[in-house]
Design a protein around this motif. Structure first.
Motif, PDB file in Angstrom:
ATOM      1  N   PRO A  83     -14.569 -10.767 -25.828  1.00 39.09           N
ATOM      2  CA  PRO A  83     -13.554 -10.112 -25.692  1.00 39.09           C
ATOM      3  C   PRO A  83     -13.323  -8.795 -26.064  1.00 39.09           C
ATOM      4  O   PRO A  83     -13.229  -8.214 -26.824  1.00 39.09           O
ATOM      5  CB  PRO A  83     -12.860 -10.541 -26.957  1.00 39.09           C
ATOM      6  CG  PRO A  83     -14.098 -10.545 -27.777  1.00 39.09           C
ATOM      7  CD  PRO A  83     -14.922 -10.935 -26.821  1.00 39.09           C
ATOM      8  N   ARG A  92     -10.361 -12.824 -22.965  1.00 41.68           N
ATOM      9  CA  ARG A  92      -9.245 -12.862 -24.329  1.00 41.68           C
ATOM     10  C   ARG A  92      -7.876 -13.308 -23.569  1.00 41.68           C
ATOM     11  O   ARG A  92      -8.114 -13.707 -24.220  1.00 41.68           O
ATOM     12  CB  ARG A  92      -9.415 -11.773 -24.598  1.00 41.68           C
ATOM     13  CG  ARG A  92      -8.058 -11.476 -25.827  1.00 41.68           C
ATOM     14  CD  ARG A  92      -8.368 -10.024 -26.310  1.00 41.68           C
ATOM     15  NE  ARG A  92      -8.129  -8.938 -25.710  1.00 41.68           N
ATOM     16  CZ  ARG A  92      -9.136  -8.218 -24.772  1.00 41.68           C
ATOM     17  NH1 ARG A  92     -10.128  -7.937 -25.305  1.00 41.68           N
ATOM     18  NH2 ARG A  92      -8.708  -7.376 -24.348  1.00 41.68           N
ATOM     19  N   ASN A  93      -8.340 -12.974 -22.106  1.00 42.23           N
ATOM     20  CA  ASN A  93      -6.766 -13.564 -21.413  1.00 42.23           C
ATOM     21  C   ASN A  93      -7.314 -14.010 -20.242  1.00 42.23           C
ATOM     22  O   ASN A  93      -6.640 -14.666 -19.238  1.00 42.23           O
ATOM     23  CB  ASN A  93      -6.410 -11.885 -20.756  1.00 42.23           C
ATOM     24  CG  ASN A  93      -6.283 -11.186 -21.753  1.00 42.23           C
ATOM     25  OD1 ASN A  93      -5.579 -11.294 -22.824  1.00 42.23           O
ATOM     26  ND2 ASN A  93      -6.672 -10.185 -21.087  1.00 42.23           N
ATOM     27  N   GLY A  99      -7.830 -18.431 -25.489  1.00 41.77           N
ATOM     28  CA  GLY A  99      -8.192 -16.862 -25.378  1.00 41.77           C
ATOM     29  C   GLY A  99      -9.336 -16.192 -26.349  1.00 41.77           C
ATOM     30  O   GLY A  99      -9.571 -15.249 -26.859  1.00 41.77           O
ATOM     31  N   GLU A 100     -10.048 -17.368 -27.360  1.00 38.03           N
ATOM     32  CA  GLU A 100     -10.288 -16.582 -28.563  1.00 38.03           C
ATOM     33  C   GLU A 100     -11.819 -16.668 -28.356  1.00 38.03           C
ATOM     34  O   GLU A 100     -12.357 -17.354 -28.241  1.00 38.03           O
ATOM     35  CB  GLU A 100     -10.368 -18.213 -29.439  1.00 38.03           C
ATOM     36  CG  GLU A 100      -8.445 -17.924 -29.891  1.00 38.03           C
ATOM     37  CD  GLU A 100      -8.164 -16.878 -30.423  1.00 38.03           C
ATOM     38  OE1 GLU A 100      -9.559 -16.173 -31.316  1.00 38.03           O
ATOM     39  OE2 GLU A 100      -7.790 -16.189 -30.493  1.00 38.03           O
ATOM     40  N   ASP A 102     -15.842 -16.426 -26.751  1.00 31.23           N
ATOM     41  CA  ASP A 102     -16.533 -15.452 -26.584  1.00 31.23           C
ATOM     42  C   ASP A 102     -17.881 -15.581 -26.220  1.00 31.23           C
ATOM     43  O   ASP A 102     -18.432 -16.115 -26.699  1.00 31.23           O
ATOM     44  CB  ASP A 102     -17.153 -14.345 -27.373  1.00 31.23           C
ATOM     45  CG  ASP A 102     -18.002 -13.291 -27.810  1.00 31.23           C
ATOM     46  OD1 ASP A 102     -18.175 -13.036 -26.436  1.00 31.23           O
ATOM     47  OD2 ASP A 102     -18.118 -12.964 -28.622  1.00 31.23           O
TER      48      ASP A 102
END
Length: 369
Positions: A83, A92-93, A99-100, A102
């Motif tokens: 992110p 993230r998108n 979107g959380e 990583d």
């Protein structure tokens, strides 16, 4: 004390080469769009692995005898698997974990849990960014590198791809852009960033400085592969210590996963190991997770077989068995702080060695098993 013949490796080059073999993981938007080199305009919403499990990757690689893994944190399409604060074209998108997610962080944690070294690949070329080719992009790229090197623990290698410049989306321009690949990115500054944030990391890239491309993607080094020079064979008389790294695909299609992908057999991968690590290069073997975010069952099974072969065929050093006798026609007598005896060849210590006296070019060693 006899002085070494230059060039010699740095301490981190020695530690890096001891790893022998580690994995590449190519994963990203390309996985979901049947592409090898994304154009930079693919919708980020298409990135949605349904069952991603970095621990499955890590456990599989450990079983295969791999010592580390390098992840394509950003490929040429510009999509970032962490992110990042530098661009919206990132994980993230995406729908992944709402979107959380990583992925860089998830794989870093899995590596720590299972005892693997971790490294990152960050493509200098970015076919998504409107600023690519301008001075602004260079600062943008340096910020991305700083993020990666600051937030995910110790890295053993940082990988800079040699593919740079060409056609791309570039924020909607859809054009071809040419850059001076040697000078545009300010590699001296990049190397300063790596050295300051990851002093133990070896750098792979055009001209190094840590290791070189072995000259092919087919999984072999030269039958004589010097740690100096360039290319498949290196150069006995080159001025820089520049050991080879052989990157090869373990699957039959691309670096990224594609429908119908099959994994090479354990025998084929073992042959690649012998013709790279066995010839003084390191081996970085690529395994692409599928659209679930998992290594396919065939890959997992073949990798386990490879690990079994490495352990059973190479795990027993016959020169270290009881009763082995080693002799030499001559042993160096100079030197007060160390010995140069023939037995140093089979003592299991890579820092000791045998040598004959200066001027003698016909000495030989005999090992009686």
């Amino acid at each position: 004390q006899v002085e070494p013949v230059l060039p010699i490796p740095t301490a981190k080059q020695v530690e890096w080469q001891k790893l022998e073999t580690y994995a590449f993981i190519h994963f990203g938007l390309n996985t979901f769009n049947d592409k090898e080199w994304g154009y930079g305009n693919t919708d980020v919403k298409t990135f949605n692995p349904t069952n991603l499990d970095c621990e499955q990757w890590a456990k599989t690689l450990v079983a295969a005898g791999m010592k580390g893994v390098i992840l394509t944190a950003k490929h040429h399409d510009g999509f970032c698997l962490w992110p990042t604060h530098t661009t919206d074209y990132c994980i993230r998108n995406t729908p992944y974990k709402n979107g959380e997610g990583d992925l860089v962080g998830e794989l870093s944690k899995a590596c720590k849990k299972y005892g693997l070294k971790f490294g990152v690949y960050l493509s200098p070329w970015d076919r998504n960014q409107a600023s690519y080719g301008s001075p602004y992009y260079v600062k943008f790229y340096h910020r991305q590198l700083t993020e990666l090197l600051s937030n995910y623990g110790e890295l053993f290698e940082v990988w800079f791809d040699g593919a740079n410049g060409g056609d791309g989306w570039y924020g909607g321009a859809e054009e071809k852009r040419t850059i001076d690949r040697r000078n545009y990115y300010n590699f001296p500054r990049i190397f300063e960033i790596v050295d300051s944030l990851q002093p133990k990391a070896t750098v792979f890239g055009d001209g190094g400085p840590g290791c070189r491309w072995v000259g092919n993607e087919n999984g072999f080094a030269g039958e004589t592969c010097w740690s100096m020079g360039d290319g498949t064979d290196g150069d006995e008389n080159a001025w820089k210590w520049f050991p080879g790294e052989s990157d090869a695909k373990a699957t039959t299609k691309g670096w990224f996963w594609h429908q119908g992908e099959t994994c090479k057999s354990a025998d084929e991968m073992f042959k690649i190991y012998l013709e790279t690590v066995g010839r003084n290069a390191t081996l970085i073997l690529n395994f692409p997770p599928d659209q679930r975010g998992l290594l396919p069952d065939v890959d997992v099974n073949n990798l386990k077989k490879l690990g079994d072969m490495l352990r059973t065929r190479l795990g027993n050093d016959l020169a270290k068995q009881n009763g082995v006798v080693i002799t030499a026609t001559e042993e160096r007598t100079k030197g007060q702080t160390r010995t140069y005896l023939a037995k140093n060849m089979i003592d299991g210590d890579s820092t000791t060695y045998w040598a004959c006296n200066d001027g003698n070019k016909t000495a030989s060693i005999t090992v009686e098993l």
